[in-house]
Design a protein around this motif. Structure first.
Motif, PDB file in Angstrom:
ATOM      1  N   SER A   1      19.232 -17.387 -32.227  1.00 44.99           N
ATOM      2  CA  SER A   1      18.212 -18.399 -32.526  1.00 44.99           C
ATOM      3  C   SER A   1      16.803 -17.813 -32.447  1.00 44.99           C
ATOM      4  O   SER A   1      15.943 -18.092 -33.289  1.00 44.99           O
ATOM      5  N   ALA A   2      16.559 -16.987 -31.433  1.00 49.98           N
ATOM      6  CA  ALA A   2      15.235 -16.381 -31.269  1.00 49.98           C
ATOM      7  C   ALA A   2      14.911 -15.448 -32.431  1.00 49.98           C
ATOM      8  O   ALA A   2      13.793 -15.451 -32.962  1.00 49.98           O
ATOM      9  N   THR A   3      15.892 -14.644 -32.843  1.00 50.85           N
ATOM     10  CA  THR A   3      15.640 -13.725 -33.955  1.00 50.85           C
ATOM     11  C   THR A   3      15.449 -14.485 -35.264  1.00 50.85           C
ATOM     12  O   THR A   3      14.683 -14.043 -36.134  1.00 50.85           O
TER      13      THR A   3
ATOM     14  N   ALA B   1      13.933 -17.341 -35.515  1.00 48.08           N
ATOM     15  CA  ALA B   1      12.535 -17.794 -35.475  1.00 48.08           C
ATOM     16  C   ALA B   1      11.586 -16.649 -35.830  1.00 48.08           C
ATOM     17  O   ALA B   1      10.614 -16.833 -36.584  1.00 48.08           O
TER      18      ALA B   1
ATOM     19  N   VAL C   1      11.578 -16.178 -39.589  1.00 49.24           N
ATOM     20  CA  VAL C   1      10.774 -17.157 -40.328  1.00 49.24           C
ATOM     21  C   VAL C   1       9.303 -16.743 -40.308  1.00 49.24           C
ATOM     22  O   VAL C   1       8.625 -16.727 -41.352  1.00 49.24           O
ATOM     23  N   VAL C   2       8.791 -16.413 -39.124  1.00 50.16           N
ATOM     24  CA  VAL C   2       7.385 -16.001 -38.999  1.00 50.16           C
ATOM     25  C   VAL C   2       7.124 -14.744 -39.835  1.00 50.16           C
ATOM     26  O   VAL C   2       6.137 -14.657 -40.580  1.00 50.16           O
TER      27      VAL C   2
ATOM     28  N   SER D   1      13.197 -17.303 -45.364  1.00 46.65           N
ATOM     29  CA  SER D   1      12.883 -18.251 -44.292  1.00 46.65           C
ATOM     30  C   SER D   1      13.802 -19.473 -44.326  1.00 46.65           C
ATOM     31  O   SER D   1      14.044 -20.093 -43.280  1.00 46.65           O
TER      32      SER D   1
ATOM     33  N   VAL E   1      15.854 -20.741 -40.993  1.00 41.61           N
ATOM     34  CA  VAL E   1      15.670 -22.043 -40.343  1.00 41.61           C
ATOM     35  C   VAL E   1      17.022 -22.697 -40.100  1.00 41.61           C
ATOM     36  O   VAL E   1      17.285 -23.248 -39.016  1.00 41.61           O
TER      37      VAL E   1
ATOM     38  N   GLY F   1      18.789 -20.754 -37.161  1.00 37.42           N
ATOM     39  CA  GLY F   1      18.177 -20.998 -35.855  1.00 37.42           C
ATOM     40  C   GLY F   1      18.476 -22.381 -35.326  1.00 37.42           C
ATOM     41  O   GLY F   1      18.764 -22.557 -34.125  1.00 37.42           O
ATOM     42  N   TYR F   2      18.444 -23.380 -36.210  1.00 38.96           N
ATOM     43  CA  TYR F   2      18.713 -24.762 -35.787  1.00 38.96           C
ATOM     44  C   TYR F   2      20.192 -24.947 -35.467  1.00 38.96           C
ATOM     45  O   TYR F   2      20.550 -25.543 -34.451  1.00 38.96           O
TER      46      TYR F   2
END
Length: 461
Positions: A86-88, A90, A93-94, A179, A183, A186-187
């Protein structure tokens, strides 16, 4: 069908659904490594890039991947496999928006390195997660879903690049396209079960029991006892030095060897330079070469699908040995074709093209999925995250070296000698697998660990 058989089928179906969602991480990997091929064409014209800057942009993800893989294993052990994914996601996306909105080569390179950190992280955490939730009977198919998602990501990159090829500043949309699945990943990971094995390393027995129940494991108490027995044999704080201890040294060498031979048998040059190689054959023009490259990508996907079916039936080692033998023959055929291409242009042009397709099919059926699967299985639970991070870093280093050296090798030695070198490496890889790589088909992760602790020879398994 008996109640026991029906329960097993339901369990397997649930695992496949969960694994398919987590494998989106592999799609991000393939999408971002493949998308730059289309974006760089527009960037080259828009920013008048020199070769050095272009090289930094293309390899930015690889350098970031080194860092991401190095910290990904430690993160997976510290905060969990799912939380790391999940962290990766995010970070991805950035980094995607950072890259797409960049207004100079400097900021684009920085954004690509940031994306690479995420790609390196998922390249460690996703195979770990998949191997630890999968039953031994279908673990080969489950872990290979990550490789399937990766090659599908490359194919998606080709489609996205073609879609925005004629769009002004289309490279921005290409770089931001990743991205969307990031998303979703991660969700979704927030709702998927955590790895029961990781939970038990943190002494969270109640949570591990609930996760096994969510995964549909028929006998959760027996599963917990087996995992605990493995953990008790290797209790304590994990350190990097432990990778060199007698019980883990052999597994480390196996992992490093597989990563080395996977990359240096030529796959990097086929993926990154397939259009260039087709151009060297002079069999078609620019458009025809691009279409041939798409064909290679589709061959990659179809062969990986076949590998998912075969891995748990015929075993890891048989597929690896068969596949690497075919890739060596294809590389030698390419070498001979380029040595004779001026004498028999029509024949040798098509022999070279066909060899490329067969090479990709053989690799995607063997070295590609098998190498990633074995390194996700062979490490003791105690050092699994750290060891996976270490060998994935080795894989990234190998990718960088092959990507940077291929043009120079062709320029100085010619295609015939270059492909002969890759064939020689492939031959060494065949011997390495035959003597040092164990067959892990049908074994639980705990049984594999017991074999290593007992000092059993890999050929005796």
């Amino acid at each position: 069908m008996s109640d026991k058989g029906a329960a097993a089928e339901a369990h397997y179906f649930r695992i496949y659904v969960i694994a398919s969602i987590a494998a989106i991480g592999g799609l991000l990997f393939g999408l971002d490594t493949g998308i730059i091929a289309g974006a760089i064409v527009q960037l080259r014209k828009e920013w008048s890039l020199n070769p050095l800057t272009e090289g930094y942009i293309v390899t930015g993800v690889l350098w970031g991947g080194l860092l991401g893989a190095a910290i990904g294993g430690k993160a997976a052990d510290a905060i969990g496999r799912g939380a790391t994914i999940s962290a990766t996601a995010a970070i991805f996306v950035v980094g995607s928006f950072w890259s797409g909105l960049a207004d100079s080569p400097f900021w684009l390179i920085a954004g690509r390195i940031f994306v690479g950190i995420a790609v390196g992280g998922v390249s460690v955490a996703v195979p770990l997660y998949l191997s630890e939730i999968a039953p031994a009977k279908i673990r080969g198919a489950i872990v290979t879903l990550n490789q399937l998602a990766l090659v599908m990501g490359v194919l998606c990159a080709d489609i996205v690049s073609a879609w925005f090829a004629a769009t002004p500043e289309g490279w921005r949309y290409m770089l931001m396209a990743g991205s969307i699945p990031a998303v979703v990943l991660g969700y979704a990971m927030l709702f998927l079960p955590a790895s029961p094995r990781w939970l038990l390393t943190k002494r969270r027995d109640g949570s591990a029991r609930r996760m096994l129940r969510r995964l549909g494991v028929p006998d959760e108490e027996a599963a917990i006892c087996e995992i605990k027995k493995s953990l008790q044999a290797t209790a304590g704080e994990t350190t990097w030095r432990e990778l060199l201890e007698p019980t883990t040294r052999h597994t480390l060498l196996v992992g490093l060897g597989l990563m080395f031979f996977q990359q240096f048998s030529g796959i990097g040059i086929v993926i990154n330079y397939s259009t260039t190689i087709f151009g060297m054959t002079k069999v078609a023009g620019p458009t025809g070469n691009a279409l041939l490259t798409v064909g290679v990508g589709m061959t990659d996907v179809m062969a990986t699908l076949t590998a998912i079916i075969l891995l748990d039936r015929f075993g890891r080692k048989l597929l690896f040995l068969s596949g690497i033998a075919v890739t060596v023959v294809c590389l030698l055929t390419l070498a001979v074709s380029f040595s004779n291409i001026t004498q028999h242009p029509k024949l040798d042009q098509w022999v070279a093209v066909i060899s490329m397709f067969i090479y990709m099919g053989a690799f995607s059926l063997s070295l590609g999925p098998v190498s990633g699967l074995i390194v996700s299985e062979i490490y003791p639970q105690r050092v699994r995250g750290v060891a996976m991070g270490f060998v994935i870093v080795a894989n990234w280093v190998s990718q960088i070296i092959t990507a940077l050296t291929f043009p120079s090798l062709v320029a100085y030695f010619g295609p015939t000698a270059t492909f002969s070198m890759y064939a020689a490496v492939g031959t060494a890889g065949f011997l390495f697998c035959y003597f040092f790589v164990p067959e892990t088909k049908g074994l639980t992760l705990e049984e594999i660990e017991q074999h290593w602790r007992a000092g059993d020879s890999p050929r005796s398994w």
